[in-house]
Write an enzyme that holds these catalytic residues in place. Structure first.
Site, PDB file in Angstrom:
ATOM      1  N   HIS A   1      -6.422  17.580   0.916  1.00  0.00           N
ATOM      2  CA  HIS A   1      -6.234  17.998   2.304  1.00  0.00           C
ATOM      3  C   HIS A   1      -6.266  19.528   2.342  1.00  0.00           C
ATOM      4  CE1 HIS A   1      -3.814  14.043   3.282  1.00  0.00           C
ATOM      5  NE2 HIS A   1      -4.987  13.812   2.739  1.00  0.00           N
TER       6      HIS A   1
ATOM      7  N   HIS B   1      -9.822  13.931  -4.009  1.00  0.00           N
ATOM      8  CA  HIS B   1      -9.573  13.945  -2.559  1.00  0.00           C
ATOM      9  C   HIS B   1      -8.438  14.921  -2.284  1.00  0.00           C
ATOM     10  CE1 HIS B   1      -8.491  12.868   1.458  1.00  0.00           C
ATOM     11  NE2 HIS B   1      -7.358  12.316   1.091  1.00  0.00           N
TER      12      HIS B   1
ATOM     13  N   HIS C   1      -8.614  14.512   8.519  1.00  0.00           N
ATOM     14  CA  HIS C   1      -7.942  14.083   7.297  1.00  0.00           C
ATOM     15  C   HIS C   1      -8.150  15.065   6.140  1.00  0.00           C
ATOM     16  CE1 HIS C   1      -7.083  10.405   4.487  1.00  0.00           C
ATOM     17  NE2 HIS C   1      -6.694  11.541   3.945  1.00  0.00           N
TER      18      HIS C   1
ATOM     19  N   TYR D   1     -26.795  28.396   1.264  1.00  0.00           N
ATOM     20  CA  TYR D   1     -27.566  27.521   0.359  1.00  0.00           C
ATOM     21  C   TYR D   1     -26.683  26.663  -0.527  1.00  0.00           C
ATOM     22  CZ  TYR D   1     -26.771  30.643  -3.636  1.00  0.00           C
ATOM     23  OH  TYR D   1     -26.190  31.360  -4.644  1.00  0.00           O
TER      24      TYR D   1
ATOM     25  N   GLU E   1      -5.043   5.752  -1.178  1.00  0.00           N
ATOM     26  CA  GLU E   1      -6.501   5.797  -0.954  1.00  0.00           C
ATOM     27  C   GLU E   1      -7.282   5.169  -2.108  1.00  0.00           C
ATOM     28  OE1 GLU E   1      -7.529   6.285   1.813  1.00  0.00           O
ATOM     29  OE2 GLU E   1      -6.407   7.869   2.828  1.00  0.00           O
TER      30      GLU E   1
HETATM   31 ZN   LIG Z   1      -5.699  11.914   2.206  1.00  0.00          ZN
END
Ligand SMILES: [Zn+2]
Length: 214
Positions: A92, A90, A154, A111, A71
């Site tokens: 999962h 990032h 994803h 909030y 990525e």
């Molecule tokens: Zn990923």
């Protein structure tokens, strides 16, 4: 740069310790002179060390013996387009990934959604992992200075001015996703009005020494 390599590897460990990152399903990067430092592809998170972090220049050229995370485009494109961002996480993580499969934004049911920089947290349109299309979709979901989004079917993307801010936001958004799932299981959550979310964002901007990106 050695210190930043270690900080990227330490962030992977921090995310693992909180159950947000497992196996090879996630990646972490930090902006560095001329480009970025990013976790390698295909290396189990238990084995990620400072030495395995990959240096990549702004034109997408990687240096070193390991290949960058699949990525890498998302990370590099964010640093190109968002001067306010110094680190990208990032994952999962379970609740965020579960909600990403519904392909809906996370509404202002709490909030703390404002921590991500908007009245909701958008879900980027689906594209195959590692593609330029997915990077474009993610940037569109982050438009307007937003610091987090879901990636359809994803996972989760969290940005920060540094690694500590990005990992804290990843943890926060995962908690929000778990809370939203629980609230929806119990009933129909009441959504906060736009005016209230604006007030909350203004409070976040002035609360604490580095509040805007924490
Ligand atoms: Zn990923």
């Amino acid at each position: 740069m050695t210190g930043t390599r270690r900080a990227v590897a330490d962030t992977v460990r921090w995310l693992m310790a909180r159950g947000l990152y497992a196996g090879t399903s996630g990646n972490v990067s930090a902006r560095a002179a001329g480009g970025m430092l990013i976790t390698p592809t295909g290396v189990p998170c238990d084995d990620v060390s400072a030495a395995s972090i990959v240096a990549m220049s702004a034109d997408g050229t990687a240096r070193g013996r390991l290949a960058p995370s699949s990525e890498w485009r998302i990370h590099l494109d964010i640093y190109r387009r968002r001067p306010d961002v110094g680190a990208v996480v990032h994952t999962h993580s379970t609740a965020a990934t579960a909600l990403s499969c519904l392909r809906q934004p996370i509404p202002a049911f709490h909030y703390m959604v404002a921590k991500a920089g908007g009245d909701d947290i958008r879900c980027a349109r689906y594209a195959t992992y590692g593609t330029a299309a997915l990077s474009r979709n993610a940037l569109a979901a982050l438009a307007g200075g937003r610091r987090a989004c879901l990636l359809a079917n994803h996972g989760l993307l969290a940005l920060g001015q540094d690694l500590v801010a990005a990992r804290a936001l990843a943890e926060e958004v995962e908690a929000l996703c778990a809370q939203l799932i629980a609230a929806r299981a119990a009933g129909r959550p009441v959504i906060l009005p736009a005016g209230e979310m604006k007030r909350v964002r203004a409070k976040f901007a002035t609360y604490g020494p580095r509040a805007s990106l924490r």
